[in-house]
Design a protein around this motif. Structure first.
Motif, mmCIF file in Angstrom:
data_model
loop_
_atom_site.group_PDB
_atom_site.id
_atom_site.type_symbol
_atom_site.label_atom_id
_atom_site.label_comp_id
_atom_site.label_asym_id
_atom_site.label_seq_id
_atom_site.Cartn_x
_atom_site.Cartn_y
_atom_site.Cartn_z
ATOM 1 N N MET A 71 1.568 -41.022 60.241
ATOM 2 C CA MET A 71 0.803 -39.621 60.370
ATOM 3 C C MET A 71 1.465 -38.438 60.512
ATOM 4 O O MET A 71 2.755 -38.519 60.901
ATOM 5 C CB MET A 71 -0.222 -40.100 61.678
ATOM 6 N N ARG A 72 0.849 -37.424 60.166
ATOM 7 C CA ARG A 72 1.636 -36.279 60.498
ATOM 8 C C ARG A 72 0.662 -34.827 60.678
ATOM 9 O O ARG A 72 -0.351 -34.981 60.245
ATOM 10 C CB ARG A 72 2.632 -35.858 59.131
ATOM 11 N N ILE A 73 1.460 -33.805 61.018
ATOM 12 C CA ILE A 73 0.558 -32.675 61.018
ATOM 13 C C ILE A 73 0.942 -31.923 59.727
ATOM 14 O O ILE A 73 1.692 -31.558 59.249
ATOM 15 C CB ILE A 73 1.384 -31.782 62.227
ATOM 16 N N ILE A 74 -0.357 -31.434 59.109
ATOM 17 C CA ILE A 74 0.087 -30.929 57.714
ATOM 18 C C ILE A 74 -0.262 -29.570 57.637
ATOM 19 O O ILE A 74 0.285 -28.754 56.793
ATOM 20 C CB ILE A 74 -1.140 -31.706 56.625
ATOM 21 N N ASP A 75 -0.751 -28.934 58.799
ATOM 22 C CA ASP A 75 -0.894 -27.444 58.805
ATOM 23 C C ASP A 75 -1.322 -26.976 60.138
ATOM 24 O O ASP A 75 -1.839 -27.724 60.896
ATOM 25 C CB ASP A 75 -1.876 -26.909 57.740
ATOM 26 N N ILE A 76 -0.748 -25.763 60.544
ATOM 27 C CA ILE A 76 -1.224 -24.987 61.649
ATOM 28 C C ILE A 76 -1.548 -23.641 61.225
ATOM 29 O O ILE A 76 -0.871 -22.862 60.731
ATOM 30 C CB ILE A 76 0.025 -25.000 62.624
ATOM 31 N N CYS A 77 -2.887 -23.433 61.712
ATOM 32 C CA CYS A 77 -3.608 -22.101 61.227
ATOM 33 C C CYS A 77 -3.782 -21.303 62.371
ATOM 34 O O CYS A 77 -4.121 -21.927 63.621
ATOM 35 C CB CYS A 77 -5.071 -22.407 60.594
ATOM 36 N N GLU A 78 -3.688 -20.203 62.321
ATOM 37 C CA GLU A 78 -4.066 -19.233 63.472
ATOM 38 C C GLU A 78 -4.896 -18.159 63.348
ATOM 39 O O GLU A 78 -4.895 -17.517 61.879
ATOM 40 C CB GLU A 78 -2.950 -18.495 64.087
ATOM 41 N N VAL A 79 -5.788 -17.722 63.861
ATOM 42 C CA VAL A 79 -6.513 -16.351 63.578
ATOM 43 C C VAL A 79 -6.910 -15.696 65.050
ATOM 44 O O VAL A 79 -7.077 -16.482 65.863
ATOM 45 C CB VAL A 79 -8.069 -16.541 62.671
ATOM 46 N N THR A 80 -6.657 -14.350 64.962
ATOM 47 C CA THR A 80 -6.651 -13.594 65.855
ATOM 48 C C THR A 80 -8.432 -13.010 65.906
ATOM 49 O O THR A 80 -8.607 -12.405 65.085
ATOM 50 C CB THR A 80 -5.823 -12.484 66.148
ATOM 51 N N LYS A 81 -9.154 -13.179 67.130
ATOM 52 C CA LYS A 81 -10.527 -12.739 67.195
ATOM 53 C C LYS A 81 -10.673 -12.122 68.266
ATOM 54 O O LYS A 81 -10.174 -12.131 69.514
ATOM 55 C CB LYS A 81 -11.188 -14.276 67.471
ATOM 56 N N PRO A 82 -11.534 -11.096 68.221
ATOM 57 C CA PRO A 82 -11.935 -10.285 69.365
ATOM 58 C C PRO A 82 -12.677 -11.085 70.301
ATOM 59 O O PRO A 82 -13.493 -11.693 70.082
ATOM 60 C CB PRO A 82 -12.926 -9.101 68.751
ATOM 61 N N ILE A 83 -12.523 -10.654 71.713
ATOM 62 C CA ILE A 83 -13.278 -10.908 72.797
ATOM 63 C C ILE A 83 -13.231 -9.693 73.451
ATOM 64 O O ILE A 83 -13.335 -9.893 74.736
ATOM 65 C CB ILE A 83 -12.581 -12.298 73.697
ATOM 66 N N ALA A 84 -13.474 -8.766 72.872
ATOM 67 C CA ALA A 84 -13.735 -7.203 73.453
ATOM 68 C C ALA A 84 -14.925 -7.261 74.272
ATOM 69 O O ALA A 84 -16.167 -7.785 74.018
ATOM 70 C CB ALA A 84 -13.599 -6.130 72.621
ATOM 71 N N SER A 85 -14.838 -6.646 75.590
ATOM 72 C CA SER A 85 -16.217 -5.986 76.184
ATOM 73 C C SER A 85 -15.962 -4.896 77.096
ATOM 74 O O SER A 85 -14.660 -4.610 77.334
ATOM 75 C CB SER A 85 -16.890 -7.337 76.907
ATOM 76 N N PRO A 86 -16.910 -4.304 77.582
ATOM 77 C CA PRO A 86 -16.779 -2.808 77.997
ATOM 78 C C PRO A 86 -16.379 -3.021 79.621
ATOM 79 O O PRO A 86 -16.184 -2.026 80.111
ATOM 80 C CB PRO A 86 -18.226 -2.110 78.173
ATOM 81 N N ILE A 87 -15.972 -4.172 80.126
ATOM 82 C CA ILE A 87 -15.707 -4.517 81.444
ATOM 83 C C ILE A 87 -14.346 -3.943 81.787
ATOM 84 O O ILE A 87 -13.387 -3.751 80.889
ATOM 85 C CB ILE A 87 -15.638 -5.931 81.992
ATOM 86 N N ARG A 88 -13.934 -3.640 83.004
ATOM 87 C CA ARG A 88 -12.745 -3.477 83.378
ATOM 88 C C ARG A 88 -12.283 -4.080 84.865
ATOM 89 O O ARG A 88 -13.244 -4.205 85.779
ATOM 90 C CB ARG A 88 -12.214 -2.094 83.394
ATOM 91 N N ASN A 89 -11.139 -4.414 85.091
ATOM 92 C CA ASN A 89 -10.552 -4.731 86.474
ATOM 93 C C ASN A 89 -9.740 -3.955 86.800
ATOM 94 O O ASN A 89 -9.828 -2.979 86.581
ATOM 95 C CB ASN A 89 -10.176 -6.402 86.419
ATOM 96 N N ALA A 90 -9.016 -4.025 88.055
ATOM 97 C CA ALA A 90 -8.138 -3.137 88.593
ATOM 98 C C ALA A 90 -7.276 -2.470 88.009
ATOM 99 O O ALA A 90 -6.621 -1.680 88.162
ATOM 100 C CB ALA A 90 -7.907 -3.494 90.116
ATOM 101 N N TYR A 91 -6.873 -3.458 86.880
ATOM 102 C CA TYR A 91 -5.529 -3.225 85.995
ATOM 103 C C TYR A 91 -6.040 -2.741 84.654
ATOM 104 O O TYR A 91 -5.215 -1.936 84.024
ATOM 105 C CB TYR A 91 -4.876 -4.332 86.081
ATOM 106 N N ILE A 92 -6.509 -3.533 83.802
ATOM 107 C CA ILE A 92 -6.984 -3.119 82.623
ATOM 108 C C ILE A 92 -8.436 -3.200 82.174
ATOM 109 O O ILE A 92 -9.245 -3.752 82.973
ATOM 110 C CB ILE A 92 -6.308 -4.453 81.678
ATOM 111 N N ASP A 93 -8.634 -2.705 81.028
ATOM 112 C CA ASP A 93 -10.034 -2.863 80.478
ATOM 113 C C ASP A 93 -9.796 -3.976 79.376
ATOM 114 O O ASP A 93 -8.877 -4.217 78.972
ATOM 115 C CB ASP A 93 -10.689 -1.528 80.062
ATOM 116 N N PHE A 94 -11.129 -4.233 79.165
ATOM 117 C CA PHE A 94 -11.070 -5.403 78.017
ATOM 118 C C PHE A 94 -11.573 -4.869 76.621
ATOM 119 O O PHE A 94 -12.068 -5.647 75.868
ATOM 120 C CB PHE A 94 -12.043 -6.531 78.322
ATOM 121 N N SER A 95 -11.536 -3.369 76.504
ATOM 122 C CA SER A 95 -12.090 -3.084 75.126
ATOM 123 C C SER A 95 -11.698 -3.412 73.988
ATOM 124 O O SER A 95 -12.239 -3.366 72.906
ATOM 125 C CB SER A 95 -12.117 -1.334 75.072
ATOM 126 N N LYS A 96 -10.222 -3.719 74.048
ATOM 127 C CA LYS A 96 -9.469 -4.303 73.022
ATOM 128 C C LYS A 96 -8.938 -5.731 72.996
ATOM 129 O O LYS A 96 -7.821 -6.139 72.592
ATOM 130 C CB LYS A 96 -8.373 -3.449 72.551
#
Ligand SMILES: O=C([O-])CC(=O)C(=O)O
Ligand SMILES: [Mg+2]
Length: 387
Positions: free
Chosen positions: A1-26
């Motif tokens: 058996m073997r690993i034939i591929d590794i795929c990656e995609v970057t997805k948004p998980i943005a929301s208008p919330i913020r904590n004391a340090y960061i916002d999640f808009s991006k």
């Protein structure tokens, strides 16, 4: 058996919330698929992983370094002794070849994301839920009943105390017995009002945890400690800079009730420094290391070894991140529970469809792998990547 591929995609998980340090808009997350040539139940085995919120997607590192190291390795060098499955420890060692120690940066997020997908594939190849595989591996009894708490209480444009109360009420209505809110993103007086509003709302039905997201200097952390210690809080979380162990230790002189930290410590060496120098108390405090941000479960197993050396029980761990990977670790290896974000970071967080929170606990379904196939909105996005 073997690993034939590794795929990656970057997805948004943005929301208008913020904590004391960061916002999640991006805010983004990497979704990864580890594609194998193994077939189970007429379907190719693909393991999936993603990083949890708070750090961004790691597509660059995954595509430029870690993916190729795995794909260029001799397939048998990544397999278990018996040759019947992948060995996550060997895959991990391969990923980390030619990486210097220390200064973990965000490569720990890239590696943790791939590591999650590898464990998912391994458990699917075994045809077992990951939590059962982990319990077997460690010669212990799995406990499919896992404590979960509801994290939220973010700062949000136009959100007043009645909206905050309604949010917390909705968590109680969904079966949670511990809720968490943010502090440190407003003045101490405003935060006091927010905390009192929530405590009034939840009454004796639930407990409240508060999270400063590493915002405070020592003076502010102590000022808040003096306010917070008048309330019956579940914990006081991430008070100062995550790497300022002396600050953490100093706060314990002002705060007897439970504290929690660790979500921004990304290695077993950092965890060890926290236990050595951070004044954390194994009889009451909580550790929140999140494998999806910190080199994955292979590294988390080392962190659990460090805990043991320092006299800590794994039951003091309630990881950050709200993902099913940590639910499996909790059920398989006896952690104290897991975070949950009932209304945020979907479709990645949460539970398989039909899993309900009852009296602050969920029951793990018997799904092969991590259990992503049981969450229809999530598996749909995952399969778009690789199947
Ligand atoms: O707001 C965040 O970055 C998430 C967080 O700290 C937590 O879930 O404890
Ligand atoms: Mg936190």
């Amino acid at each position: 058996m073997r690993i034939i591929d590794i795929c990656e995609v970057t997805k948004p998980i943005a929301s208008p919330i913020r904590n004391a340090y960061i916002d999640f808009s991006k805010m983004t997350a990497s979704l990864v698929a580890v594609v194998t040539d193994v077939v189970r139940d007429g379907r190719r085995v693909v393991g999936y992983g993603f990083n949890s919120n708070g750090r961004y997607g790691q597509g660059g590192l995954i595509r430029e370094r870690f993916r190729d190291r795995i794909l260029e390795a001799a397939p048998e060098s990544l397999m278990s002794e018996a040759g019947s499955n992948l060995d996550p420890h060997r895959v991990w060692a391969r990923m980390m070849a030619n990486e210097k120690p220390g200064g973990h940066g965000e490569r720990s997020v890239a590696v943790g994301t791939i590591d999650m997908a590898v464990w998912d594939a391994v458990a699917k190849i075994e045809g077992k839920p990951l939590f059962r595989l982990l319990a077997e591996m460690k010669g212990r009894e799995a406990n499919p009943k896992v404590f979960v708490y509801a994290a939220g209480g973010y700062y949000y444009p136009g959100k007043d105390n009645s909206a905050l109360r309604a949010e917390m009420r909705s968590y109680l209505d969904r079966g949670y017995t511990v809720v968490k809110m943010k502090i440190g993103g407003a003045s101490i007086d405003e935060d006091r009002g927010r905390i009192e509003a929530v405590l009034e709302e939840i009454g004796s039905q639930a407990q409240l945890a508060v999270d400063a997201n590493g915002r405070f200097d020592l003076e502010t952390g102590i000022a808040y400690a003096k306010v917070l210690r008048d309330y019956p809080l579940f914990w006081y979380e991430e008070i100062g800079d995550p790497l300022d162990y002396a600050l953490q230790a100093a706060i314990s002189e002002f705060y007897d009730a439970p504290m929690a930290t660790g979500e921004n410590l990304f290695s077993h060496q950092d965890a060890r420094n926290l236990l050595r120098y951070g004044g954390m108390r194994p009889d009451r405090d909580y550790l929140q290391f999140d494998c999806a941000l910190s080199y994955g479960l292979v590294e988390y197993l080392r962190t659990l070894d460090v805990l043991r050396q320092f006299g800590w029980s794994p039951s003091r761990c309630i990881p950050h991140g709200g993902h099913q990977m940590s639910l499996n670790i909790a059920a398989g290896l006896g952690l104290g529970g897991n975070e949950s974000y009932p209304d945020l970071f979907q479709p990645y967080g949460g539970f398989p469809d039909g899993v309900e929170v009852i009296d602050g606990h969920i029951l793990m379904p018997e799904l092969p792998g991590i259990g992503f196939e049981g969450k229809s909105e999530l598996i749909k996005v995952m399969r778009e990547l690789a199947e």
